[in-house]
Design a protein around this motif. Structure first.
Motif, mmCIF file in Angstrom:
data_model
loop_
_atom_site.group_PDB
_atom_site.id
_atom_site.type_symbol
_atom_site.label_atom_id
_atom_site.label_comp_id
_atom_site.label_asym_id
_atom_site.label_seq_id
_atom_site.Cartn_x
_atom_site.Cartn_y
_atom_site.Cartn_z
ATOM 1 N N THR A 178 -10.028 -2.802 -6.002
ATOM 2 C CA THR A 178 -9.235 -4.037 -5.881
ATOM 3 C C THR A 178 -9.034 -4.703 -7.237
ATOM 4 O O THR A 178 -7.934 -5.167 -7.554
ATOM 5 N N GLU A 179 -10.083 -4.748 -8.033
ATOM 6 C CA GLU A 179 -9.965 -5.337 -9.367
ATOM 7 C C GLU A 179 -9.002 -4.533 -10.236
ATOM 8 O O GLU A 179 -8.215 -5.095 -11.006
ATOM 9 N N GLY A 180 -9.057 -3.207 -10.093
ATOM 10 C CA GLY A 180 -8.118 -2.366 -10.831
ATOM 11 C C GLY A 180 -6.694 -2.555 -10.344
ATOM 12 O O GLY A 180 -5.752 -2.618 -11.149
ATOM 13 N N LEU A 181 -6.538 -2.650 -9.033
ATOM 14 C CA LEU A 181 -5.219 -2.844 -8.447
ATOM 15 C C LEU A 181 -4.601 -4.152 -8.907
ATOM 16 O O LEU A 181 -3.392 -4.223 -9.169
ATOM 17 N N ARG A 182 -5.425 -5.189 -9.007
ATOM 18 C CA ARG A 182 -4.911 -6.480 -9.473
ATOM 19 C C ARG A 182 -4.300 -6.354 -10.869
ATOM 20 O O ARG A 182 -3.229 -6.897 -11.143
ATOM 21 N N LEU A 183 -4.961 -5.614 -11.738
ATOM 22 C CA LEU A 183 -4.444 -5.405 -13.089
ATOM 23 C C LEU A 183 -3.169 -4.562 -13.066
ATOM 24 O O LEU A 183 -2.208 -4.843 -13.786
ATOM 25 N N GLU A 184 -3.172 -3.539 -12.234
ATOM 26 C CA GLU A 184 -2.013 -2.648 -12.148
ATOM 27 C C GLU A 184 -0.773 -3.370 -11.616
ATOM 28 O O GLU A 184 0.355 -3.022 -11.981
ATOM 29 N N LEU A 185 -0.994 -4.370 -10.757
ATOM 30 C CA LEU A 185 0.130 -5.094 -10.155
ATOM 31 C C LEU A 185 0.374 -6.453 -10.816
ATOM 32 O O LEU A 185 1.162 -7.254 -10.316
ATOM 33 N N SER A 186 -0.288 -6.696 -11.941
ATOM 34 C CA SER A 186 -0.228 -8.022 -12.564
ATOM 35 C C SER A 186 1.175 -8.439 -13.007
ATOM 36 O O SER A 186 1.462 -9.626 -13.123
ATOM 37 N N LYS A 187 2.052 -7.473 -13.242
ATOM 38 C CA LYS A 187 3.413 -7.808 -13.668
ATOM 39 C C LYS A 187 4.424 -7.682 -12.526
ATOM 40 O O LYS A 187 5.631 -7.663 -12.742
ATOM 41 N N THR A 188 3.900 -7.607 -11.302
ATOM 42 C CA THR A 188 4.766 -7.512 -10.131
ATOM 43 C C THR A 188 4.703 -8.811 -9.336
ATOM 44 O O THR A 188 4.021 -9.769 -9.720
ATOM 45 N N ASN A 189 5.370 -8.815 -8.197
ATOM 46 C CA ASN A 189 5.379 -9.982 -7.308
ATOM 47 C C ASN A 189 4.175 -10.019 -6.368
ATOM 48 O O ASN A 189 4.048 -10.931 -5.556
ATOM 49 N N ILE A 190 3.296 -9.014 -6.465
ATOM 50 C CA ILE A 190 2.180 -8.896 -5.514
ATOM 51 C C ILE A 190 0.886 -9.377 -6.152
ATOM 52 O O ILE A 190 0.392 -8.780 -7.114
ATOM 53 N N GLN A 191 0.335 -10.462 -5.630
ATOM 54 C CA GLN A 191 -0.969 -10.938 -6.098
ATOM 55 C C GLN A 191 -2.065 -10.210 -5.327
ATOM 56 O O GLN A 191 -1.863 -9.788 -4.180
ATOM 57 N N VAL A 192 -3.205 -10.030 -5.945
ATOM 58 C CA VAL A 192 -4.309 -9.306 -5.317
ATOM 59 C C VAL A 192 -5.575 -10.149 -5.387
ATOM 60 O O VAL A 192 -5.954 -10.631 -6.463
ATOM 61 N N SER A 193 -6.231 -10.311 -4.234
ATOM 62 C CA SER A 193 -7.473 -11.093 -4.172
ATOM 63 C C SER A 193 -8.622 -10.222 -3.686
ATOM 64 O O SER A 193 -8.495 -9.492 -2.701
ATOM 65 N N LEU A 194 -9.744 -10.304 -4.388
ATOM 66 C CA LEU A 194 -10.977 -9.657 -3.957
ATOM 67 C C LEU A 194 -11.777 -10.681 -3.155
ATOM 68 O O LEU A 194 -12.096 -11.760 -3.652
ATOM 69 N N ILE A 195 -12.087 -10.343 -1.909
ATOM 70 C CA ILE A 195 -12.792 -11.255 -1.004
ATOM 71 C C ILE A 195 -14.224 -10.754 -0.837
ATOM 72 O O ILE A 195 -14.446 -9.608 -0.427
#
Length: 280
Positions: free
Chosen positions: A165-182
């Protein structure tokens, strides 16, 4: 992120935190695609809603890639668009050591907790990318950053969720999709029973002995939704989780001793001594 008129997919929606996520998201004006392997549980969740027309239920095995791919298309067809995904589904293990855990249990933990999340994320990202704003919320665990004796493989599966999830957040950081680790701590749910464990009940005296203060599913869901709404990268759920997160980052050895002491008090019989290991 505002939830009004959004379409949110929630896994593990047949009870506990997943059920509360469905109900609270509806209260905020969202429509929900509720996903669970248990159809009867999904129907009970839907029956608790005041606006059932805004809820679609989907009996799905999230470990099945083809089934999950079909699910994504089905949700898009029913709702027209998809704005969010909360990967909440998960199971735990019996309190036994890695040495005593059988292979099928290890496979099941990884398949549901990690690969289930991965399958859902991969299948839904293309649909989330179509929206001006979207999000993914992946549920890890306090056991995913803090080693818990007797729950090591469960923790490993949730640690995999954490890093991915932390990696995905970085990979999608320049897109419209925010990522949260719960990251939840102890939650008052039926996860032990739903995981098919032998001893599924947590006795009140055991909670007191361990000093456990469990968070209710309602409160946990409230924290998760609020955190996603604020686009938080990491959402800590429960006072126990916040305390142990702090301790483990700054005093990892002490934190390990604390959790080991708690586990020894309540599950002391799980720990194999050297003689047992040698004899085998």
């Amino acid at each position: 992120m505002q939830f009004q008129n959004k379409v949110i997919v929630v896994t593990g929606a047949g009870g506990g935190v997943g059920e509360q996520l469905v109900l609270q998201l509806l209260e905020k004006g969202a429509s929900v695609a509720a996903v669970d392997i248990n159809l009867e549980a999904l129907e009970k969740t839907k029956n608790k809603t005041h606006e059932p027309e805004r809820v679609s239920i989907h009996q799905t095995d999230i470990t099945d890639k083809k089934g999950v791919s079909t699910l994504a298309k089905e949700v898009k067809h029913i709702h027209g668009h998809i704005d969010g995904l909360i990967n909440n589904a998960g199971i735990i293990q019996d309190f036994i050591t890695i040495f005593d855990l059988n292979d099928s249990t290890v496979d099941r933990l990884m398949n549901i907790n990690f690969y289930g999340m991965l399958n859902m994320t991969r299948a839904f990202i293309p649909y989330l990318a179509e929206q001006p704003e979207a999000f993914i919320g992946n549920v890890s665990s306090m056991g995913g950053f803090l080693p818990v004796p007797g729950q090591a493989m469960y923790g490993a599966s949730k640690a995999a969720v954490k890093i991915a999830t932390e990696g995905l957040r970085l990979e999608l950081s320049k897109t419209n999709i925010q990522v949260s680790l719960i990251i939840p701590g102890g939650i008052e749910t039926d996860i032990k029973k739903n995981s098919g464990l032998k001893n599924s009940e947590i006795k009140e005296e055991d909670k007191k002995t361990a000093g456990i203060k469990l968070t209710s599913p309602y409160k946990a869901s409230e924290i998760i939704i609020k955190g996603i709404g604020k686009s938080k990268a990491k959402i800590l759920v429960g006072s126990d989780c916040k305390v142990m997160d702090f301790l483990y980052r700054f005093m990892p050895i002490r934190a390990g001793k604390i959790i080991s002491k708690v586990m020894s008090k309540n599950h002391g019989g799980i720990f194999s001594d050297t003689d047992k290991l040698v004899k085998r």
